[in-house]
Design a protein around this motif. Sequence first.
Motif, mmCIF file in Angstrom:
data_model
loop_
_atom_site.group_PDB
_atom_site.id
_atom_site.type_symbol
_atom_site.label_atom_id
_atom_site.label_comp_id
_atom_site.label_asym_id
_atom_site.label_seq_id
_atom_site.Cartn_x
_atom_site.Cartn_y
_atom_site.Cartn_z
ATOM 1 N N ASP B 66 0.861 -1.178 0.000
ATOM 2 C CA ASP B 66 0.000 0.000 0.000
ATOM 3 C C ASP B 66 0.908 1.242 0.000
ATOM 4 O O ASP B 66 1.840 1.323 0.800
ATOM 5 C CB ASP B 66 -0.842 -0.080 1.277
ATOM 6 N N VAL B 68 0.574 4.337 0.974
ATOM 7 C CA VAL B 68 0.622 5.116 2.224
ATOM 8 C C VAL B 68 1.481 4.387 3.252
ATOM 9 O O VAL B 68 2.370 4.970 3.887
ATOM 10 C CB VAL B 68 -0.799 5.335 2.780
ATOM 11 N N LEU B 69 1.241 3.087 3.390
ATOM 12 C CA LEU B 69 2.001 2.312 4.369
ATOM 13 C C LEU B 69 3.476 2.227 3.961
ATOM 14 O O LEU B 69 4.365 2.226 4.813
ATOM 15 C CB LEU B 69 1.412 0.906 4.508
ATOM 16 N N LEU B 72 5.081 5.553 5.003
ATOM 17 C CA LEU B 72 5.291 5.611 6.460
ATOM 18 C C LEU B 72 6.442 4.687 6.871
ATOM 19 O O LEU B 72 7.291 5.047 7.688
ATOM 20 C CB LEU B 72 4.007 5.190 7.185
ATOM 21 N N MET B 87 8.462 -5.338 4.235
ATOM 22 C CA MET B 87 7.018 -5.233 4.005
ATOM 23 C C MET B 87 6.472 -6.340 3.118
ATOM 24 O O MET B 87 5.289 -6.633 3.149
ATOM 25 C CB MET B 87 6.692 -3.892 3.335
#
Lengths: 352, 521
Positions: B66, B68-69, B72, B87
């Motif tokens: 993702d 956004v993830l 971050l 990830m």
Amino acid sequence: MPISSAFVPSAARAAAADRWIHPTPAGLFVAPGGFFIDPVRAVERAVITHGHSDHARGGHSHVLATPATLAVMEQRLGRAAGAVRQPLDYGESLTVGDVRLTLVPAGHVLGSAQVVVEHGGARVVVSGDYKRRPDPTCAPFDPVPCDVFVTEATFALPIFRHPPAEAEIGRLLHSLALFPERSHLVSVYALGKCQRVIALLRAAGYGRPIYLHSALEPLCALYARFGVDLGDLRPAAEAGAAALRGAVVLTSGGGGHWMERLSDPVTAVASGWVRVRQWARQRGAELPLVISDHADWDELTATLAELSPAEVWITHGRDDALSHHAARLGIRARALALVGRSGEGDGEEEGA
Amino acid sequence: MNRFARLAEALAFMASDTGKRRLIADYIATTPDPDRGWGLAVLLGAVAVRHARPAVLRALAARRTDPVLFTLSHGFVGDVAETVALMWPDPPPRSNSLPPPMAEVAPALLSADRAGVEDLLEGWLDTLDATGRYTLLKLAAGSLKLDVSPRLVAEALAEWGGVDVHAVEECRHGLTPPYGPLFAWLERRGPRPAAGQGPVFRPFMPAAPFDAGALDALDPAQWAAEWQWDGLRVQLVAGSGGRAVYGRQGEDLTAAFPDLAEALDIDGAVEGEILAAAADGPPFAPASAALLQPRLKRTARGRAVPVFVRLFDMLADGGEDLRPMPFAVRRARLERWFAGRSPALAALSPLLPLAEARRLHTGIAGAGVRGMVLKRRDAPYDPAGAGGAWLAWKRATRSVRAVLMYAQRAGGPGGGGYESYTAGLWRGGALVPLGKATAALPADARRELDRWITAATTNRFGPVREVAPGLVVVVEFDGVSPSARTKCGLSLRGPRIAAVLWDTPVDAAAPLAELEALAEG
Ligand SMILES: [Zn+2]
Ligand SMILES: [Zn+2]
């Protein structure tokens, strides 16, 4: 009287919940019960989820917690553990003011509990710190459906996926076999991590004496009193150089003259943070062991999916990523940003 | 691949060399062929690719994470490859697709093209654990830091196999991944691999330091002497497997000296010293060793530096290993070969009579020679250097304390600092200049000196600056002789500023008479 698991979360009840349970500078306050959960200041009535020092502060007048958590607080805080200390076993419910209160296992450390508060048909679960993996030193997390789930978010980034702890212990044992002449100095948190690492070593068949820094001894004795068998533990300070050769030595950071007797130690660090190389280097780890007592990203997100509460409130940690994920699950998320939690794990006991 | 990744991670965190050697030995002992051979190839830096550029890594991230993830997470980790590795979803617990063995990954990476690499990596990432994914991406990016030298790897193999480290280094240069014959030998399942499969490096024989006082104890019948040339000691190897120029640590210098490799008409291995050729001297007159640096760096200027090699030993002739033979025999073989071939760009290093050694040593000329090497005639070529069969007798460095007088700017645009310095000695109450000297100073000391000169300049004559007499420097030189063409009546060979004595008063500099006394008559 056990709490009912046949419970359908309600958005309306969740939306109304912050009228009776809300964050204050002292901590999360349950108004109809007149008590705080894990308050960071001395208060009249406190309910404590577990014994880590950022949750279990001293100086409260009345403390309610599981028997093991009370024992931990008494050992660490002495008289400051609370003027009146009321034990409540897992699964037992108690009416406090206009609130029904139940403690259920959180799977974090010995005695750790989620606080289930029910008021006017609404149910809020405050998880404290938790994990979902089996841990031979404490009771497993018990999922309780609720309107609002108040969660931690220490490792709430998808980079944090703790490998099986047994595999990490396997790496420690492999290193002991490869370097049989070198002491293995494992740095651990005193409450929980220390005993879990020992129990995992024992479960893997490691029967030799394990040496402890003196700060770790009382809590290990406490675990033994609560029925957690940790095998042959010995004080490192009294061990000779020959005994420490090739031995496992645990420390929570403290040292002493005995450290000079270690033979060319391999420094291991057991912590969820060492999954990131930069952190492992900063901790000076030669052998980073990714072992954590907190839920990793998969556990946090699986717990949200399983409980499917109407709202999730995030107490401390990475609320941004978890909020983003909750939104995708259709769960309303709210960051409480409670003060006094050590968040990223710099504080004593917390994190890892 | 997961097994190698665990080794790579352990090596990256292990501080001690002993620990690293044991980790490597453990990997070799517990990993089957041909995987361990390809793992060894990675340890030796033989799998050098740069496929996983940042754009590739980000494209991979977009396939599984993702955005956004990812943002971050990247903000927290700081490294793109590591973020992708951490990830990326783990394979399902009982996945059908096994992680790729190293013997699949390394050759595929070496032959992959840029277009196909993303799909290749994606397929592997789906089967690996986090450590495996990290190691794969770093390897594919050419940025896997293992912090082990080829030497340490060879030591680990030697320890594990119970053989001599030189023997390992020798045959691994002749072998290619996955090194089957090497492991067979180390496990006593096969013969020691022949060193003749390619241009094989043979570890150098060291020379022990020698003190002139011990000279009289040497039997002139037993010992030979040679100049110790001031250049680059190399091994020139050629045969059906190719040609190579190797440096001291076995580093391959062929690309820096293609002319020497080309001129080498030999089936075997010879040893010598590469020297820069003086532009206007007689044939095989050496120039300053500093000229070899641009050659080694393979700059355009470097390619224009003419070089030659002074040969002094022969280690292999055809398939025959000459190293067990006495030096006298090897030298005779070298001379016979040389006479038969007269190779271009090569000269023999002359043997010097030991009886003359002391006199010759005293008179060592500046450029090209560092001293002498004394060699026992009956000694084999021994990389362990046991018994002191070769002795290095360094030229005595001479120096004098002098007062800085002039400095000359480097020519050309943006010439920066000074290219030469002139210091002088006291005669009567005046300073007499000794002629130009170069600076042999660390860069920061030289900058400090140049700053001082700029501040102390009292006069300019074109590129030359005169400074107020206020700074004492140490001028080192290789020899001094009378000269009618200099102001001071002396000529220094190889003069250089070796140190700056910031706190020494100028009257502590030497009188010219001190230098005159050193001059060779
Ligand atoms: Zn905790
Ligand atoms: Zn906490």
